[in-house]
Design a protein around this motif. Structure first.
Motif, PDB file in Angstrom:
ATOM      1  N   ALA A 106       0.880  -1.336  -0.145  1.00  0.00           N
ATOM      2  CA  ALA A 106      -0.157   0.123   0.005  1.00  0.00           C
ATOM      3  C   ALA A 106       1.073   1.462  -0.024  1.00  0.00           C
ATOM      4  O   ALA A 106       0.477   2.170  -0.535  1.00  0.00           O
ATOM      5  CB  ALA A 106      -0.951   0.013   1.047  1.00  0.00           C
ATOM      6  N   ALA A 107       2.005   1.115   0.760  1.00  0.00           N
ATOM      7  CA  ALA A 107       2.756   2.277   0.970  1.00  0.00           C
ATOM      8  C   ALA A 107       3.570   2.558  -0.717  1.00  0.00           C
ATOM      9  O   ALA A 107       3.650   3.670  -1.104  1.00  0.00           O
ATOM     10  CB  ALA A 107       3.962   2.188   1.836  1.00  0.00           C
ATOM     11  N   VAL A 108       3.702   1.552  -1.377  1.00  0.00           N
ATOM     12  CA  VAL A 108       4.322   1.655  -2.606  1.00  0.00           C
ATOM     13  C   VAL A 108       3.189   2.261  -3.604  1.00  0.00           C
ATOM     14  O   VAL A 108       3.401   3.087  -4.551  1.00  0.00           O
ATOM     15  CB  VAL A 108       4.795   0.506  -3.311  1.00  0.00           C
ATOM     16  N   GLU A 109       2.170   1.941  -3.387  1.00  0.00           N
ATOM     17  CA  GLU A 109       0.729   2.143  -4.451  1.00  0.00           C
ATOM     18  C   GLU A 109       0.546   3.597  -4.159  1.00  0.00           C
ATOM     19  O   GLU A 109       0.207   4.346  -5.234  1.00  0.00           O
ATOM     20  CB  GLU A 109      -0.514   1.435  -4.028  1.00  0.00           C
ATOM     21  N   ARG A 110       0.495   4.368  -2.746  1.00  0.00           N
ATOM     22  CA  ARG A 110       0.117   5.506  -2.493  1.00  0.00           C
ATOM     23  C   ARG A 110       1.354   6.511  -2.888  1.00  0.00           C
ATOM     24  O   ARG A 110       1.093   7.623  -2.539  1.00  0.00           O
ATOM     25  CB  ARG A 110      -0.412   5.661  -1.510  1.00  0.00           C
ATOM     26  N   ASN A 111       2.399   5.954  -3.158  1.00  0.00           N
ATOM     27  CA  ASN A 111       3.556   6.909  -3.390  1.00  0.00           C
ATOM     28  C   ASN A 111       3.494   7.633  -4.413  1.00  0.00           C
ATOM     29  O   ASN A 111       3.060   7.338  -5.686  1.00  0.00           O
ATOM     30  CB  ASN A 111       4.904   5.798  -3.395  1.00  0.00           C
ATOM     31  N   GLU A 112       3.937   8.986  -4.184  1.00  0.00           N
ATOM     32  CA  GLU A 112       3.993  10.051  -5.505  1.00  0.00           C
ATOM     33  C   GLU A 112       5.483  10.158  -5.712  1.00  0.00           C
ATOM     34  O   GLU A 112       6.466  10.355  -4.918  1.00  0.00           O
ATOM     35  CB  GLU A 112       3.095  11.168  -4.850  1.00  0.00           C
ATOM     36  N   GLY A 113       5.589  10.160  -7.006  1.00  0.00           N
ATOM     37  CA  GLY A 113       6.876  10.291  -7.521  1.00  0.00           C
ATOM     38  C   GLY A 113       7.563   8.943  -7.770  1.00  0.00           C
ATOM     39  O   GLY A 113       7.045   7.794  -7.314  1.00  0.00           O
ATOM     40  N   ASP A 114       8.831   8.855  -8.128  1.00  0.00           N
ATOM     41  CA  ASP A 114       9.689   7.373  -8.264  1.00  0.00           C
ATOM     42  C   ASP A 114      10.436   7.206  -6.924  1.00  0.00           C
ATOM     43  O   ASP A 114      10.706   6.137  -6.956  1.00  0.00           O
ATOM     44  CB  ASP A 114      10.545   7.520  -9.350  1.00  0.00           C
ATOM     45  N   ALA A 115      10.882   8.127  -6.175  1.00  0.00           N
ATOM     46  CA  ALA A 115      11.558   7.902  -5.103  1.00  0.00           C
ATOM     47  C   ALA A 115      10.625   7.307  -3.979  1.00  0.00           C
ATOM     48  O   ALA A 115       9.486   7.741  -3.890  1.00  0.00           O
ATOM     49  CB  ALA A 115      12.226   9.178  -4.255  1.00  0.00           C
ATOM     50  N   LEU A 116      11.170   6.225  -3.295  1.00  0.00           N
ATOM     51  CA  LEU A 116      10.370   5.803  -2.139  1.00  0.00           C
ATOM     52  C   LEU A 116      10.272   6.688  -0.857  1.00  0.00           C
ATOM     53  O   LEU A 116      11.020   7.343  -0.586  1.00  0.00           O
ATOM     54  CB  LEU A 116      10.734   4.344  -1.708  1.00  0.00           C
ATOM     55  N   SER A 117       8.872   6.556  -0.380  1.00  0.00           N
ATOM     56  CA  SER A 117       8.687   7.395   0.754  1.00  0.00           C
ATOM     57  C   SER A 117       9.144   6.697   1.924  1.00  0.00           C
ATOM     58  O   SER A 117       9.646   5.628   2.000  1.00  0.00           O
ATOM     59  CB  SER A 117       7.235   7.582   1.085  1.00  0.00           C
TER      60      SER A 117
END
Length: 150
Positions: A106-117
């Motif tokens: 879910a964290a990957v899906e809601r991530n904005e941009g290409d850098a991981l949150s």
């Protein structure tokens, strides 16, 4: 080879295949730096997790069958201790880690941009904690079954 010897061989093979893959899994998702790398790592992890599942079920079934074929094993502390550790580890494997993996996805899906949150790395840190417990449990079980200290 006897039935018991065959079961021991299957037990050892299951341990190598299942535990080997389970030791690698946390590393697969640890090193991605971008969303696309993380998505790929999560897909690879889903494929790899098949081996620990098969290995785990094989370990349990062969271990119990060996115990029923040689019932005095159920009076040995190393054998019973290994079963208890195995069952405790299954709580982590079947309940805690899958929940964290869903949060990681879910964290990957809601991530904005290409850098991981930072969420990705925080969740992965929790998974790492569980993995350390599982790896220590595996080492203890292997020690108990190999050395049979009590």
């Amino acid at each position: 080879m006897t039935l018991y010897g065959t079961l021991v061989l299957l037990h050892v093979i299951a341990a190598v295949v299942g535990l080997g893959a389970s030791f690698a899994m946390p590393f697969i998702t640890k090193f991605p730096k971008t969303v696309s790398q993380a998505q790929f790592a999560l897909r690879v992890n889903k494929q790899v997790e098949i081996l620990p599942k098969i290995g785990s079920l094989t370990l349990l079934s062969t271990g119990l069958i060996m115990g029923f074929l040689h019932t005095p094993l159920f009076t040995e502390i190393w054998f019973v201790g290994s079963l208890v550790i195995y069952l405790a580890a299954q709580v982590i494997v079947a309940a805690l880690i899958p929940k964290q993996m869903k949060e990681l996805e879910a964290a990957v899906e809601r991530n904005e941009g290409d850098a991981l949150s930072s969420d990705y790395y925080a969740i992965h840190k929790k998974i790492d904690s569980y993995s350390y417990i599982l790896h220590a449990s595996a080492v203890i079980m292997i020690f108990l079954m190999s050395v049979k200290p009590f």
